[in-house]
Design a protein around this motif. Structure first.
Motif, PDB file in Angstrom:
ATOM      1  N   TYR A  51       6.118  -0.251 -11.039  1.00  0.00           N
ATOM      2  CA  TYR A  51       4.749  -0.321 -10.525  1.00  0.00           C
ATOM      3  C   TYR A  51       3.955  -1.384 -11.268  1.00  0.00           C
ATOM      4  CZ  TYR A  51       0.421   1.203  -8.362  1.00  0.00           C
ATOM      5  OH  TYR A  51      -0.743   1.233  -7.631  1.00  0.00           O
ATOM      6  N   TRP A  52       4.188  -1.518 -12.577  1.00  0.00           N
ATOM      7  CA  TRP A  52       3.541  -2.576 -13.352  1.00  0.00           C
ATOM      8  C   TRP A  52       4.007  -3.955 -12.895  1.00  0.00           C
ATOM      9  CZ3 TRP A  52       6.751  -5.501 -16.751  1.00  0.00           C
ATOM     10  CH2 TRP A  52       6.084  -6.498 -17.464  1.00  0.00           C
ATOM     11  N   LEU A  53       5.299  -4.080 -12.602  1.00  0.00           N
ATOM     12  CA  LEU A  53       5.855  -5.382 -12.243  1.00  0.00           C
ATOM     13  C   LEU A  53       5.414  -5.837 -10.852  1.00  0.00           C
ATOM     14  CD1 LEU A  53       7.754  -7.698 -13.090  1.00  0.00           C
ATOM     15  CD2 LEU A  53       9.629  -6.409 -12.010  1.00  0.00           C
ATOM     16  N   ASN A  70      -4.119  -9.366   6.548  1.00  0.00           N
ATOM     17  CA  ASN A  70      -3.906  -8.561   7.749  1.00  0.00           C
ATOM     18  C   ASN A  70      -4.162  -7.068   7.555  1.00  0.00           C
ATOM     19  OD1 ASN A  70      -1.561  -7.676   6.336  1.00  0.00           O
ATOM     20  ND2 ASN A  70      -0.399  -9.385   7.202  1.00  0.00           N
ATOM     21  N   GLY A  71      -4.372  -6.618   6.312  1.00  0.00           N
ATOM     22  CA  GLY A  71      -4.634  -5.203   6.059  1.00  0.00           C
ATOM     23  C   GLY A  71      -3.401  -4.342   6.006  1.00  0.00           C
ATOM     24  N   TRP A  72      -2.223  -4.950   6.159  1.00  0.00           N
ATOM     25  CA  TRP A  72      -0.968  -4.196   6.153  1.00  0.00           C
ATOM     26  C   TRP A  72      -0.131  -4.459   4.903  1.00  0.00           C
ATOM     27  CZ3 TRP A  72       0.897  -0.803  10.001  1.00  0.00           C
ATOM     28  CH2 TRP A  72       0.087  -0.688  11.141  1.00  0.00           C
ATOM     29  N   PHE A  73      -0.064  -5.707   4.491  1.00  0.00           N
ATOM     30  CA  PHE A  73       0.756  -6.081   3.345  1.00  0.00           C
ATOM     31  C   PHE A  73      -0.088  -6.854   2.336  1.00  0.00           C
ATOM     32  CE2 PHE A  73       3.607  -5.771   7.006  1.00  0.00           C
ATOM     33  CZ  PHE A  73       4.485  -4.797   6.536  1.00  0.00           C
ATOM     34  N   PHE A  74       0.135  -6.582   1.058  1.00  0.00           N
ATOM     35  CA  PHE A  74      -0.726  -7.063  -0.003  1.00  0.00           C
ATOM     36  C   PHE A  74       0.109  -7.729  -1.098  1.00  0.00           C
ATOM     37  CE2 PHE A  74      -1.971  -3.160   1.982  1.00  0.00           C
ATOM     38  CZ  PHE A  74      -3.294  -3.341   2.353  1.00  0.00           C
ATOM     39  N   TRP A  75      -0.467  -8.761  -1.736  1.00  0.00           N
ATOM     40  CA  TRP A  75       0.245  -9.406  -2.831  1.00  0.00           C
ATOM     41  C   TRP A  75      -0.685 -10.351  -3.578  1.00  0.00           C
ATOM     42  CZ3 TRP A  75       4.275  -8.354  -5.564  1.00  0.00           C
ATOM     43  CH2 TRP A  75       4.830  -9.305  -6.409  1.00  0.00           C
ATOM     44  N   SER A  76      -0.614 -10.288  -4.921  1.00  0.00           N
ATOM     45  CA  SER A  76      -1.386 -11.218  -5.748  1.00  0.00           C
ATOM     46  C   SER A  76      -0.574 -11.716  -6.934  1.00  0.00           C
ATOM     47  CB  SER A  76      -2.669 -10.545  -6.252  1.00  0.00           C
ATOM     48  OG  SER A  76      -3.579 -10.334  -5.194  1.00  0.00           O
ATOM     49  N   GLY A  77       0.749 -11.552  -6.873  1.00  0.00           N
ATOM     50  CA  GLY A  77       1.583 -12.014  -7.971  1.00  0.00           C
ATOM     51  C   GLY A  77       2.128 -10.876  -8.809  1.00  0.00           C
ATOM     52  N   LEU A  78       3.046 -11.196  -9.692  1.00  0.00           N
ATOM     53  CA  LEU A  78       3.673 -10.198 -10.551  1.00  0.00           C
ATOM     54  C   LEU A  78       2.719  -9.722 -11.644  1.00  0.00           C
ATOM     55  CD1 LEU A  78       7.163 -11.910 -11.053  1.00  0.00           C
ATOM     56  CD2 LEU A  78       6.644  -9.998  -9.525  1.00  0.00           C
TER      57      LEU A  78
END
Length: 441
Positions: free
Chosen positions: A86-88, A100-108
């Protein structure tokens, strides 16, 4: 007149001092509330961490002694794996940027401090739910891989749909939050996601040897109901942090809100336990301890989504009905579907989680305003809740099926018959939880 003119600068200076002093006080109060909020989240996260001990006791006590060490190892694995995955990647997949409100990402390696710690404990809880359902016959290596996938992928992405927050100021939020879906602390996001994954796992792994004989359900009682009871008390305690900490702040209105959440949580748990107790007393002729324990847990799960949107009376009825539902659900899954859920995890977390999410649309509140179908709010909130329940069920079932199907085709899901009969403690770990001469059946 001259005296008045000479007094005005002094008056203006005094007003400036008072304004500055007021601002300083407001800034100090804000800072103190921020520090208290961080402390509250840390304490709550520690309580949720302690729930892993409760799950270990419940799962161990409700199953055979020859698998106790294996269950302890699985629960230990969940917190270790969940903390790292979860941290990674998990936090970023849940609270990262989205278009899009479905998939999220801001890096490791996103998130920090109390917030990351608190959210990590929820991820580990979602994985642990699966453990008990498939106890006594599942390969440890297979379970380890699924635990990684649950905490790194299945749970975080689904959690962002609501807990990322609604779209605001041009920043895109979660699609479920945008339609008004409510899940304060995770009846669906945590418990149903874990519960439906447990259903898929129990179905695909298959029943324990001797559970179904000639179409009849054979009881396989747990080896220590005192451990199971102690585990429920530990979980009950930890739930005060699980739900109360989900206020995510302390001080002023937030302190009142978090305190009410803890109170509401306790009322629902008590009602759920009594609901299951009375139901089994009528149905079986005697009050049943394992079912009553599951009823208390079902009461807790039933109020987890609505603990910030429920009156005291509403919480009692939500928990009471949850405690009744769980008894019938356990019987139905076992006797009609012929799925061997060793501890009733699917019913406690999946079914009661769905009920706890839907009940907001029946008699939920927003402050003093009714938002449910039965208290003047109309059907819109119920519709939003139903969409959320369905979305989390489909997501968890489909992803879990794909993962378990791959694992079954490659590594295999369950141990051999000989290994199951001797017990997973010896066959999977080369040790036993209870040394000494005794009947380990």
């Amino acid at each position: 007149m001259d005296n008045l003119l000479s007094f005005l600068p002094n008056l203006m200076a005094t007003q400036d001092v008072l304004a500055a002093t007021t601002k300083d006080v407001e800034d100090a109060v804000t800072a103190i509330n921020g520090d208290l909020g961080m402390l509250w989240m840390l304490i709550s996260g520690i309580l949720v961490f302690f729930m892993q001990a409760g799950f270990t006791l419940v799962e161990t006590g409700m199953t055979r002694s020859k698998n106790a060490a294996n269950i302890a190892m699985k629960n230990l694995l969940d917190i270790c794996v969940g903390s790292l995955t979860y941290w990674l990647v998990g936090y970023s997949l849940m609270y990262g940027d989205t278009s899009n409100g479905w998939f999220f990402w801001s890096g490791l390696m996103q998130g920090e401090g109390a917030d990351l710690f608190f959210q990590t404990m929820f991820a580990a809880t979602a994985a642990t739910i699966v453990s008990g359902a498939i106890a006594g016959r599942t390969k440890y290596s297979t379970y380890a891989i699924f635990s990684i996938m649950m905490t790194a992928l299945i749970y975080p992405i689904a959690g962002g749909w609501q807990w990322k927050g609604a779209t605001e100021g041009g920043v895109v939020g979660g699609w479920l939050a945008d339609i008004g879906f409510i899940d304060f602390a995770g009846s669906s996001i945590v418990h149903s996601v874990g519960g439906w994954a447990a259903l898929v796992a129990a179905f695909m792994v298959g029943p324990r040897i001797g559970k179904f004989v000639d179409g009849k359900v054979m009881p396989i009682p747990g080896h220590n109901q005192i451990l199971a009871t102690l585990g429920v008390f530990v979980l009950w305690l930890g739930w005060f942090g699980f739900n109360g900490g989900s206020q995510l702040a302390w001080g002023g209105a937030d302190a009142i809100g978090a305190s009410n959440v803890v109170l509401i949580t306790n009322l629902a748990a008590a009602a759920g336990g009594l609901g299951a107790l009375v139901t089994t007393w009528i149905w079986y002729g005697k009050p049943n301890l394992p079912q009553t324990l599951n009823g208390a847990l079902a009461g807790l799960v039933s109020i987890t989504a609505g603990c910030g949107n429920m009156s005291a009376i509403g919480a009692i009825f939500a928990g009471l009905i949850g405690g009744i539902i769980v008894v019938f659900s356990i019987e139905f899954i076992e006797k009609k579907l012929k799925i061997d859920d060793a501890i009733g995890a699917v019913s406690v977390h999946g079914v009661a989680g769905a009920w706890g999410t839907l009940v907001i649309g029946l008699w939920g509140i927003d402050g003093d305003k009714g938002i449910g179908l039965f208290n003047g709010g109309g059907a819109s909130q119920l519709g939003s809740q139903a969409i959320g329940v369905l979305a989390y069920a489909v997501w968890s079932i489909v992803l879990s099926f794909i993962i378990f199907k791959i694992l079954k085709s490659t590594m295999g899901l369950r141990v051999t018959e000989e290994e199951e009969l001797v017990g997973l403690d010896l066959s999977e770990h080369g040790e036993i939880a209870y040394p000494g001469k005794r009947d380990r059946g």
